[in-house]
Design an enzyme around this catalytic site. Sequence first.
Site, PDB file in Angstrom:
ATOM      1  N   THR A  36       0.769  -1.172  -0.011  1.00 37.08           N
ATOM      2  CA  THR A  36      -0.173  -0.055  -0.041  1.00 37.08           C
ATOM      3  C   THR A  36       0.799   1.222   0.050  1.00 37.08           C
ATOM      4  OG1 THR A  36      -1.898  -1.247   0.979  1.00 37.08           O
ATOM      5  CG2 THR A  36      -1.727   1.195   1.441  1.00 37.08           C
ATOM      6  N   TYR A  49      -8.461   1.324  -3.568  1.00 36.31           N
ATOM      7  CA  TYR A  49      -7.005   1.583  -4.157  1.00 36.31           C
ATOM      8  C   TYR A  49      -6.319   0.440  -4.692  1.00 36.31           C
ATOM      9  CZ  TYR A  49      -4.765  -0.188  -0.020  1.00 36.31           C
ATOM     10  OH  TYR A  49      -4.476  -1.061   0.850  1.00 36.31           O
ATOM     11  N   SER A  82       1.274  -7.896  -0.874  1.00 38.55           N
ATOM     12  CA  SER A  82       2.111  -8.772   0.090  1.00 38.55           C
ATOM     13  C   SER A  82       1.107  -9.828   0.140  1.00 38.55           C
ATOM     14  CB  SER A  82       2.605  -8.173   1.403  1.00 38.55           C
ATOM     15  OG  SER A  82       1.513  -7.946   2.234  1.00 38.55           O
ATOM     16  N   GLN A  83      -0.053  -9.969  -0.202  1.00 36.81           N
ATOM     17  CA  GLN A  83      -0.670 -11.140   0.032  1.00 36.81           C
ATOM     18  C   GLN A  83      -0.138 -12.150  -0.904  1.00 36.81           C
ATOM     19  OE1 GLN A  83      -2.109  -8.202  -0.444  1.00 36.81           O
ATOM     20  NE2 GLN A  83      -4.016  -8.127  -1.614  1.00 36.81           N
ATOM     21  N   THR A 115       1.543  -4.428   4.274  1.00 39.40           N
ATOM     22  CA  THR A 115       1.598  -4.773   5.569  1.00 39.40           C
ATOM     23  C   THR A 115       1.007  -6.317   5.857  1.00 39.40           C
ATOM     24  OG1 THR A 115      -0.617  -3.742   5.674  1.00 39.40           O
ATOM     25  CG2 THR A 115       1.292  -2.243   6.146  1.00 39.40           C
ATOM     26  N   ASP A 116       0.359  -6.852   4.823  1.00 43.56           N
ATOM     27  CA  ASP A 116      -0.328  -7.842   5.321  1.00 43.56           C
ATOM     28  C   ASP A 116       0.616  -9.189   5.712  1.00 43.56           C
ATOM     29  OD1 ASP A 116      -2.520  -6.765   4.555  1.00 43.56           O
ATOM     30  OD2 ASP A 116      -3.051  -7.759   2.698  1.00 43.56           O
ATOM     31  N   LYS A 188       0.392  -8.017  12.706  1.00 50.97           N
ATOM     32  CA  LYS A 188      -0.637  -6.867  12.290  1.00 50.97           C
ATOM     33  C   LYS A 188      -1.928  -7.433  13.121  1.00 50.97           C
ATOM     34  CE  LYS A 188      -2.649  -4.796   8.122  1.00 50.97           C
ATOM     35  NZ  LYS A 188      -2.790  -5.053   6.839  1.00 50.97           N
ATOM     36  N   GLU A 311      -2.222 -29.449  27.681  1.00 47.70           N
ATOM     37  CA  GLU A 311      -2.763 -30.561  27.740  1.00 47.70           C
ATOM     38  C   GLU A 311      -2.728 -31.493  26.952  1.00 47.70           C
ATOM     39  OE1 GLU A 311      -7.066 -29.257  27.939  1.00 47.70           O
ATOM     40  OE2 GLU A 311      -6.536 -26.925  28.485  1.00 47.70           O
TER      41      GLU A 311
HETATM   42  N1  ASP Z   1      -2.790  -5.761   1.064  1.00 45.93           N
HETATM   43  C1  ASP Z   1      -1.702  -4.389   0.997  1.00 45.93           C
HETATM   44  C2  ASP Z   1      -0.526  -5.526   1.290  1.00 45.93           C
HETATM   45  O1  ASP Z   1      -0.160  -6.117   2.060  1.00 45.93           O
HETATM   46  C3  ASP Z   1      -1.973  -4.079   2.305  1.00 45.93           C
HETATM   47  C4  ASP Z   1      -0.809  -2.905   2.893  1.00 45.93           C
HETATM   48  O2  ASP Z   1       0.179  -3.082   2.070  1.00 45.93           O
HETATM   49  O3  ASP Z   1      -1.120  -2.470   3.839  1.00 45.93           O
HETATM   50  O4  ASP Z   1       0.516  -5.237   0.155  1.00 45.93           O
END
Ligand code: ASP
Length: 353
Positions: A36, A49, A82-83, A115-116, A188, A311
């Site tokens: 992002t 976006y 990043s997914q 961020t993912d 996250k 357990e």
């Molecule tokens: N889907 C985005 C990614 O991980 C989200 C982000 O960067 O905040 O590339």
Amino acid sequence: MKKYILTVLGMLCLSPVWGQGQVTKPRITIIATGGTIAGIAAPPAENAYTPAQLTVETLIRQVPQINNKASVKGIQLCNIASQYMTPRIWIRLARVVDSLFSGDHCDGIVVTHGTDTMEETAFFLDLVNSHENPVVFTGSMRPSNSPGADGPANLYNAVCLAADRVAVGKGVLVVMNDHIFSASGVTKTHTVNPQAFENPNRGPMGTIRGGIASLYYPLCEKNVVDERFSIRELANTDLPRVDIVLSYAGATSLLFDALVENGADGIVIAGVGHGNYSYQIENSAKKAVQNGVAVVRATRVLQGGVSSDTENPFEGQIVSRSLSPQKARILLMLALTVSHEPDTIQRMFDQYP
Ligand code: ASP
């Protein structure tokens, strides 16, 4: 006296020329991977976006202030959300980092990342990076052209931290929203808010505001970890296959068994509570371990981790300690490149109490 003078001279020659009283600016390389932070909202000011649109040159141009702090170069490793990140890209990244530091091409590195899965790439790199130089990950929750975009401030802070001697020898760090985290502990915790990253067990390592860092606890987890995996020894082929199975009320062993049948080398169970799961999964896990599949008991709970006093413990079980399921998976993938022995692998996990 002579020895003292020689020691001081030695320190002046050996230590980086940056930091207090620096003569030259630290050389920082920004390795961009997308996310992002490189995203564009169209039309502007709306929430929707497209990530991974801007190049590293544009990211650098957007924050001219970083040039006062460092001599900055950019490398575009990939440009993806990043997914779509993969272990193959992790290995490419680690090799680039290794060659930049080995060849003394820079003093510190910033990796911009979605961020993912930032926490996963950062932890992988932390495990395989043998260099003391700072490596700082950052990204953003809002795209580059949104009102209140957090990318420029995050990038500025990340460059300043990578240029700061305080980050030397601290392992791979993550900087988001004025907080500094260790790669092993960060996760996250919010889907959209700029305050999206936490270390649920230990809190942030420190803060960084306007480029000025202060660490709350300078000895991060990295300092107690002595098992490293050499990126130079990781073959070009794929890493061992490790998957994650989620535990929940009424979960059967269907997915676990399918993974075993399809050749999983290891399985991490994101258990309920202290790494628990249903009778069906328990039976399958025991069988899998007897057949040489490594099984790690982790937890879907954010705090507390899983220790060996679970357990229903069983022979050959490995527990994740404080690592989240997604981090346990990465450590297990690497661990299986050097050993299949549960006790040996457990000792690697024990370094994250
Ligand atoms: N889907 C985005 C990614 O991980 C989200 C982000 O960067 O905040 O590339």
